[in-house]
Write a protein that holds these residues in place. Structure first.
Motif, short mmCIF file in Angstrom:
data_model
loop_
_atom_site.label_atom_id
_atom_site.label_comp_id
_atom_site.label_asym_id
_atom_site.label_seq_id
_atom_site.Cartn_x
_atom_site.Cartn_y
_atom_site.Cartn_z
N UNK A 8 -4.60 -4.59 -13.43
CA UNK A 8 -4.38 -3.18 -13.78
C UNK A 8 -4.97 -2.19 -12.78
N UNK A 9 -5.88 -2.66 -11.91
CA UNK A 9 -6.45 -1.78 -10.90
C UNK A 9 -5.77 -1.85 -9.56
N UNK A 10 -4.54 -2.36 -9.51
CA UNK A 10 -3.85 -2.57 -8.24
C UNK A 10 -3.67 -1.28 -7.45
N UNK A 11 -3.32 -0.18 -8.14
CA UNK A 11 -3.12 1.08 -7.43
C UNK A 11 -4.41 1.54 -6.76
N UNK A 12 -5.52 1.37 -7.45
CA UNK A 12 -6.81 1.73 -6.87
C UNK A 12 -7.13 0.88 -5.66
N UNK A 13 -6.83 -0.43 -5.76
CA UNK A 13 -7.07 -1.32 -4.61
C UNK A 13 -6.24 -0.86 -3.41
N UNK A 14 -4.95 -0.66 -3.59
CA UNK A 14 -4.10 -0.32 -2.45
C UNK A 14 -4.42 1.07 -1.90
N UNK A 15 -4.85 1.99 -2.75
CA UNK A 15 -5.24 3.32 -2.27
C UNK A 15 -6.47 3.24 -1.38
N UNK A 16 -7.38 2.29 -1.66
CA UNK A 16 -8.63 2.20 -0.90
C UNK A 16 -8.72 1.03 0.05
N UNK A 17 -7.60 0.36 0.28
CA UNK A 17 -7.61 -0.89 1.06
C UNK A 17 -7.95 -0.67 2.53
N UNK A 18 -7.48 0.43 3.11
CA UNK A 18 -7.64 0.62 4.55
C UNK A 18 -9.06 1.03 4.92
N UNK A 77 0.83 -1.21 0.00
CA UNK A 77 0.00 0.00 0.00
C UNK A 77 0.86 1.25 0.00
N UNK A 78 1.99 1.20 0.69
CA UNK A 78 2.91 2.34 0.67
C UNK A 78 3.55 2.48 -0.71
N UNK A 79 4.00 1.35 -1.26
CA UNK A 79 4.72 1.37 -2.53
C UNK A 79 3.82 1.60 -3.73
N UNK A 80 2.59 1.06 -3.68
CA UNK A 80 1.72 1.08 -4.85
C UNK A 80 0.49 2.00 -4.68
N UNK A 81 0.11 2.26 -3.44
CA UNK A 81 -1.14 2.99 -3.22
C UNK A 81 -0.98 4.39 -2.68
N UNK A 82 0.27 4.84 -2.52
CA UNK A 82 0.51 6.21 -2.11
C UNK A 82 0.38 6.49 -0.63
N UNK A 83 0.29 5.45 0.20
CA UNK A 83 0.19 5.67 1.64
C UNK A 83 1.57 5.95 2.24
N UNK A 84 1.59 6.61 3.38
CA UNK A 84 2.85 6.97 4.04
C UNK A 84 3.28 5.89 5.00
#
Length: 267
Positions: free
Chosen positions: A146-156, A72-79
């Protein structure tokens, strides 16, 4: 060949090698089943991840919440969080290779011959094994697609708090992820409770440990995640392997054929 299952390593590489040495583990002969949380909070996340990846087909891995957090940090933009020990992975020259490998691990594996499944947090009583494998596959496809970034951005998130068949999109993927990687206490109707992290006897009102609810099958479940249990579930059917190595407890590994547990002290 001997198959061993191990609990949350969480970057405790030296303890991992120590417990493997106790059984003379050899990847040319044996397999290591890893119940998630390979990394984070311990001192050697990069070494731990590199070693498990280097085992190739001699490692069977399910993803834990800390493994997903790295992605999620690497792919979804989380800190990164203050207590994370993931910077060595993110700064490593081979980090893309390691992250891609991690994305191709599963949320759940099933061994019909031994009648057991391995998951990180647990297997909710509201799902049969085939159902659970299907739901795990939905998240695995999202992580690799292809939607992995969207998944990791909204996972939490803690919502939805429970399952229903009509869930769609990110809400559906999030609750599946939470069952497999964050679950401890659950209600009869499948509602999850996330605040409590204590022992099984400290369940909030209306909730109980997920492994105390009757299942529609006799499958055995190998899991990690819940260090406060110290591996005790009062059932031979539910095999808890997180014994709190990173918190000064033990690292626990089990021979999947004999049931023998091997420990090393992490204090």
């Amino acid at each position: 060949m001997t198959d061993y299952a191990i609990g949350d390593i969480q970057g405790c590489y030296e303890r991992l090698r120590e417990v493997l040495a106790k059984v003379d583990f050899s990847p040319s002969r044996d397999r290591l089943w890893v119940a998630g949380d390979l990394i984070n909070r311990g001192p050697s996340s990069l070494q731990s991840l590199r070693y498990i990846e280097s085992l190739g087909t001699s490692a069977v891995v399910v993803l834990g919440n800390h493994d997903l957090h790295l992605l999620a940090v690497a792919r979804g933009g989380h800190a990164l969080k203050n207590k994370d020990t993931l910077s060595d992975i993110l700064d490593a020259p081979d980090h893309e290779h390691l992250l891609n490998w991690l994305c191709h691990q599963n949320l759940m594996v099933h061994d019909p011959a031994r009648n057991f499944v391995m998951v990180h947090a647990g297997l909710p009583h509201i799902w049969g094994v085939d159902q659970a494998m299907g739901y795990a596959g939905e998240v695995e496809a999202a992580i690799r697609g292809p939607g992995a970034e969207e998944y990791f951005a909204g996972m939490y998130g803690n919502q939805p708090a429970g399952w229903n068949d009509g869930l769609q999109g990110m809400d559906r993927l999030r609750v599946i992820t939470n069952y497999f990687t964050r679950m401890r206490f659950i209600a009869e109707d499948g509602t999850l409770e996330f605040a409590a992290k204590e022992s099984a006897e400290d369940a909030p009102e209306g909730f109980g440990p997920w492994f105390r609810f009757q299942r529609p099958d006799d499958v055995r479940v190998v899991f990690g995640h819940w260090a406060a249990l110290e591996g005790e579930t009062e059932s031979e059917r539910y095999i808890g392997l997180d014994t709190g190595c990173v918190w000064g407890g033990k690292l626990t590994m089990m021979n999947l054929d004999t049931g023998e547990k091997i420990h090393c002290d992490c204090s």
